[in-house]
Scaffold this active site. Structure first.
Site, short mmCIF file in Angstrom:
data_model
loop_
_atom_site.label_atom_id
_atom_site.label_comp_id
_atom_site.label_asym_id
_atom_site.label_seq_id
_atom_site.Cartn_x
_atom_site.Cartn_y
_atom_site.Cartn_z
CG ASP A 23 104.16 -31.01 -62.11
OD1 ASP A 23 103.94 -30.11 -63.29
OD2 ASP A 23 103.47 -30.74 -60.93
CG ASP B 3 101.46 -26.82 -65.94
OD1 ASP B 3 101.23 -26.80 -64.30
OD2 ASP B 3 102.58 -25.67 -66.42
CD GLU C 221 97.01 -27.83 -65.12
OE1 GLU C 221 96.63 -27.47 -64.62
OE2 GLU C 221 97.85 -27.48 -66.14
CG HIS D 108 99.28 -27.29 -56.87
ND1 HIS D 108 99.24 -28.10 -57.86
CD2 HIS D 108 99.80 -26.44 -58.07
CE1 HIS D 108 98.89 -28.34 -59.29
NE2 HIS D 108 99.60 -26.55 -59.07
CG ASP D 109 96.93 -24.83 -60.01
OD1 ASP D 109 97.69 -23.71 -59.15
OD2 ASP D 109 97.18 -25.77 -61.25
C1 NOJ Z 1 98.97 -25.32 -63.59
C2 NOJ Z 1 99.92 -25.03 -62.26
O1 NOJ Z 1 98.80 -26.10 -61.77
C3 NOJ Z 1 100.17 -23.87 -61.72
O2 NOJ Z 1 100.12 -23.77 -60.55
C4 NOJ Z 1 100.37 -22.87 -62.78
O3 NOJ Z 1 100.33 -21.51 -62.14
C5 NOJ Z 1 100.10 -22.60 -64.13
N1 NOJ Z 1 99.71 -24.39 -64.95
C6 NOJ Z 1 101.48 -22.15 -65.32
O4 NOJ Z 1 102.60 -23.51 -65.04
#
Ligand code: NOJ
Length: 556
Positions: A100, A201, A257, A331-332
């Site tokens: 990551d 990210d 992302e 995970h989000d």
């Molecule tokens: C995206 C990540 O997947 C998430 O878990 C994180 O809180 C935010 N970006 C900030 O880095």
């Protein structure tokens, strides 16, 4: 076949959230040795690439997405020797490792920021985004992604710094060439160590173009930064620079992302290979909401009509121009079987398999989030104190503590959509704490681990796990799954999600019943070929049973 072959197009990626995967030292937090211990499980599943969420030193305000040392390992996850052993174990088994890359922001404990905040003339001052206040308040009206203003006042120098996430995650100033040099050096260092790719990210936010007030949604408290720092030309410029200076020197998988629109997706992930291999789009998850000022916090379900319209638009929009990534959870997001399927004991297994079929037969690289392959469900916590996630606690402060939302409503939204639903520990077996830890898990284990766990599933030919294993094997066997065209079928059907993939005369037909009822199959004529995979032993001609998925392979 028009598409150029690439290993990352043919691969299946498995995401590991290291805190929750496997603890080996009894501290209740997963670790790198835990990943190494489970590599045979992943090899047996058949995945090609492992993406591990952040394992770097971090004060953990956002579970590691706030990094204080990009070249280290957080002691709770182990040591650099453990990392090397894990990487070796992955490569030894013919798999690859994606790490990551979190470089829109650092932790406020990162030495750059510690220096930066000391004084206005500190050499690191311009590594971050500092501004004077405006009429006694923040420089503009932007809200952060995790509630509250996106600006934090810092007394030491009487200025504000920008943080699009928590105040503990100050945004790096990519406009400063030294910052870019530092980031690219660090990426090169990891590439030279032997990693095989980066998941980037919130990469669509790195290019800030201006600091103008943004539009405030009706009833909202803050303005949006969207126009000024999401998917800007500047971001594309930085990504091209990154490509030339780092990425092109190695054979990597890169996934941004990013979210955004189909047009933006095409630019990031274009087949001309100037920026990234692929991006994660958000519309089919974050885009499903009531459109109110509460954003994701709502009772909004996942109706077939909406999900299909979004996913087909991305499939059709990118194919031939760019490469898709396909996923339903990470995970989000909450657990996919709870959100898009049906996690009741009667339908959980069938609907988990149906969703897997839908995704794995699409155009694009499929991503599996740890536990998804077991059909793990939402945690459904009932107390606020059960949640660890900063996003939950900030939302509570912003909306409930201020009297704007009823506590019961908010707890219901959390149970449906909060990130901790998918962050509960992996369910390995039916021993205490599901075999995740001998200590106290950092987040409660889902109580259903006696029913849902890897040990049972690996040995059960009808399990969700073994169904995923077969889907992955099929991807490795049939080019049409990777390189075929995408043609939506039955676009107005209320119950069935259907599409065809065609490659050099070979046709793959995918039919998925999104409901808990037996429904007409929808197609006037049965599609050509034999059943390649299905979640029912017996397909009844002309109908689809509850959550039935069938895939046929034939000739045109
Ligand atoms: C995206 C990540 O997947 C998430 O878990 C994180 O809180 C935010 N970006 C900030 O880095």
């Amino acid at each position: 076949m028009n598409e150029k072959r690439a290993w990352w197009k043919e691969a299946v990626v498995y995401q590991i959230y290291p805190r929750s995967f496997q603890d080996t030292n009894g501290d209740g937090v997963g670790d790198l040795n835990g990943i190494t211990k489970r590599l045979d499980y992943l090899k047996n599943l058949g995945v090609d690439v492992i993406w591990v969420s952040p394992f770097y030193p971090s004060p953990n305000y956002d579970n590691g997405y706030d990094i204080s040392d990009y070249r280290g390992i957080h002691p709770e996850f182990g040591t650099m020797e453990d990392f090397d052993r894990m990487l070796h174990g992955i490569h030894e088994r013919g798999m690859k490792l994606v790490i990551d890359l979190v470089v829109n922001h650092t932790s406020w404990d990162h030495p750059f920021f510690v220096e930066s905040r000391k004084s206005k003339d500190n050499p690191y001052r311009d590594y971050y985004i500092w501004r004077d206040g405006n009429n006694g308040g923040p420089p503009n009206n932007w809200g952060s992604c995790f509630s509250g203003s996106a600006w934090q006042y810092d007394e030491a120098t009487d200025q504000y710094y920008l943080h699009l996430f928590t105040p503990q995650q100050p945004d790096l100033n990519w406009a400063n060439p030294e910052v870019r040099d530092r980031v690219f050096d660090m990426m090169t260092w990891w590439c030279d160590k032997g990693i095989d790719g980066f998941r980037m990210d919130v990469i669509g936010m790195i290019g800030k173009e201006n600091y103008l007030d943004g539009a405030v949604p009706p009833g909202g408290l803050y303005g949006s930064f969207e126009k000024s720092c999401q998917h800007t030309e500047t971001t594309h410029r930085y990504l091209r620079e990154m490509r030339e200076r780092v990425l092109d020197k190695y054979d990597l998988l890169t996934v941004g992302e990013a979210g955004g629109t189909v047009e933006q997706g095409i630019r990031y992930a274009s087949l001309d290979e100037k920026e990234l291999n692929m991006i994660f789009s958000f519309e089919h998850n974050d885009g499903l909401n009531d459109g109110t000022e509460l954003g994701k916090w709502s009772d909004h379900g996942a109706p077939l009509k909406e999900v299909r319209e979004i996913m087909n638009r991305w499939q059709l929009g990118l194919i031939g121009k760019a490469w898709n990534s396909v996923y339903l959870s990470n995970h989000d997001q909450p657990r996919q079987v709870s959100r898009y399927g049906n996690d009741s004991p009667l339908f959980r297994v069938r609907s988990a398999k149906m969703l897997a079929t839908l995704i794995h037969m699409m155009h694009g690289t499929p991503y599996i989030y740890n536990g998804e392959e077991l059909g793990m469900t939402n945690a459904y916590f009932t107390r606020l104190s059960d949640y660890q996630d900063v996003e939950v606690h900030n939302a509570w402060k912003q909306w409930v503590a201020s009297g704007r939302v009823h506590p019961e409503d908010m707890m219901r939204y959390f149970a449906r959509i909060a990130r901790d639903n998918a962050r509960t520990p992996m369910q390995w077996d039916d021993t205490p704490n599901a075999g995740f830890t001998t200590g106290t898990p950092w987040l409660a284990v889902n109580r259903n681990y006696l029913m849902i766990n890897a040990e049972d599933e690996v040995g059960d030919p009808d399990s969700v796990y073994n169904y995923y294993k077969e889907l992955i094997r099929l991807r490795h066997t049939h080019d049409v799954i990777v390189y075929g065209s995408f043609e939506p079928l039955l676009n107005d059907d209320e119950n069935v999600y259907a599409y065809r993939r065609v490659l050099d005369g070979t046709v793959l037909t995918v039919l998925c019943n999104w409901t808990d009822r037996t429904v007409p199959c929808g197609l006037k004529e049965e599609s050509p070929g034999d059943i390649l995979i299905s979640n029912y032993a017996l397909h009844k001609e002309g109908v689809l049973q509850p959550y039935e998925a069938i895939v046929k392979l034939g000739k045109e």
